[in-house]
Design an enzyme around this catalytic site. Sequence first.
Site: not given
Ligand code: CP3
Length: 358
Positions: A31, A35, A44, A81, A158
């Site tokens: 990640r 944010r 964003r 994602d 999910y």
């Molecule tokens: O690593 C990176 O920088 C690449 C981008 C990336 C995102 N999500 C961007 C994201 C990657 C590799 C993921 C993987 C992801 N997404 C996983 C597996 C890894 C982990 O963290 O366990 C999972 C379970 C998800 C599902 C997901 N997407 C969730 C649970 C959430 C909300 C939780 C949160 O952190 O807000 C997201 C949203 C998400 N995916 C954001 C980002 C940058 C935040 C979105 C925002 O800008 O509001």
Amino acid sequence: MTAFNTTLKNDTFLRALLREPTEYTPVWLMRQAGRYLPEYRATRERAGSFLDLCKSTELATEVTLQPLERFPLDAAILFSDILTIPDAMGLGLYFAEGEGPKFERPLRDEAAIKALAVPDVGTELKYVTDAVSSIRKALDGRVPLIGFSGSPFTLACYMIEGGGSDTFSRVKTLMYDRPELLHHILAINAQTVTDYLNAQIEAGAQAVQIFDTWGGALAFGKYQEFSLAYMQRIIAGLTREKDGRRVPVIVFTKGGGLWLEEIAASGCDAVGLDWTVDLGDARRRIGDKVALQGNFDPNALFASPAAIEAEVARLLRAYGAGSGHVFNLGHGISQFTNPEHVTVLVDSLHQLSRPYHQ
Ligand code: CP3
């Protein structure tokens, strides 16, 4: 046909994944675009929503490169994602403000499960492969680009729960009551992930990671049957060489520390570690077969620069001399992390790791 630079200026990350000698320990952060970076929040905002950001080639490219402009990271990861797959399957992904991901049409009955089908990745997920090609072009060989997907089981969590869950009660009920239905979902997910990762590799991803975020929630035996077996199936179907180079596969099961030997035997090149395992012990167990990635506690980034540096030094000592370790967090970086603390981590790692690679 490849329309971009195939010569890498910094291939330290790829060499470490293949356990080849490197000058220092390479690092990227799960990640890393997100944010905690004010510039991410600004982009964003411009995109309108997280999904619009993922679907804009230009903006997804911009945010992928943002962390690389700030920190000398050794790899970029595609901005997208894991939930793009169930969205492409028609489940209707949306993000409710402050509530995380949700699905409009989760898999709640047998009819919905039987109707599930492998989407045409080339059309339904073209926005992702377009982003991969665009990012490769923008990187111009600076560092390698990582593609990724969720594991079939993590995606199923999910898809069945309809969003995040603390208990996974719906998935587990299905697993114990109607295992054949869960297997049906997992087989479709595995085929889709295989197509999806191969499309990312074709578009320019130089390594791929499978995020098995929830595999560690499974009981002994169930993990092997419902998560690992499907990741193994995916790995067997992946393109492993592109432009004359191996495309390494990283498997990250959060909470998978008890099963490292079995994960290492899945056909992957590297195993991701959360922060619950001892890095030296993991190396003794599987370090002769695969590279290791991790396992810095993301919450340690809240501590002082001196404590962060001490923790980096501790992990380097635990792994010991030689290649085969890609430094990373044990899970995604928190949105409340101070970016200056990431600078401390990356700089101290690059410096302190050199003596381990002489
Ligand atoms: O690593 C990176 O920088 C690449 C981008 C990336 C995102 N999500 C961007 C994201 C990657 C590799 C993921 C993987 C992801 N997404 C996983 C597996 C890894 C982990 O963290 O366990 C999972 C379970 C998800 C599902 C997901 N997407 C969730 C649970 C959430 C909300 C939780 C949160 O952190 O807000 C997201 C949203 C998400 N995916 C954001 C980002 C940058 C935040 C979105 C925002 O800008 O509001």
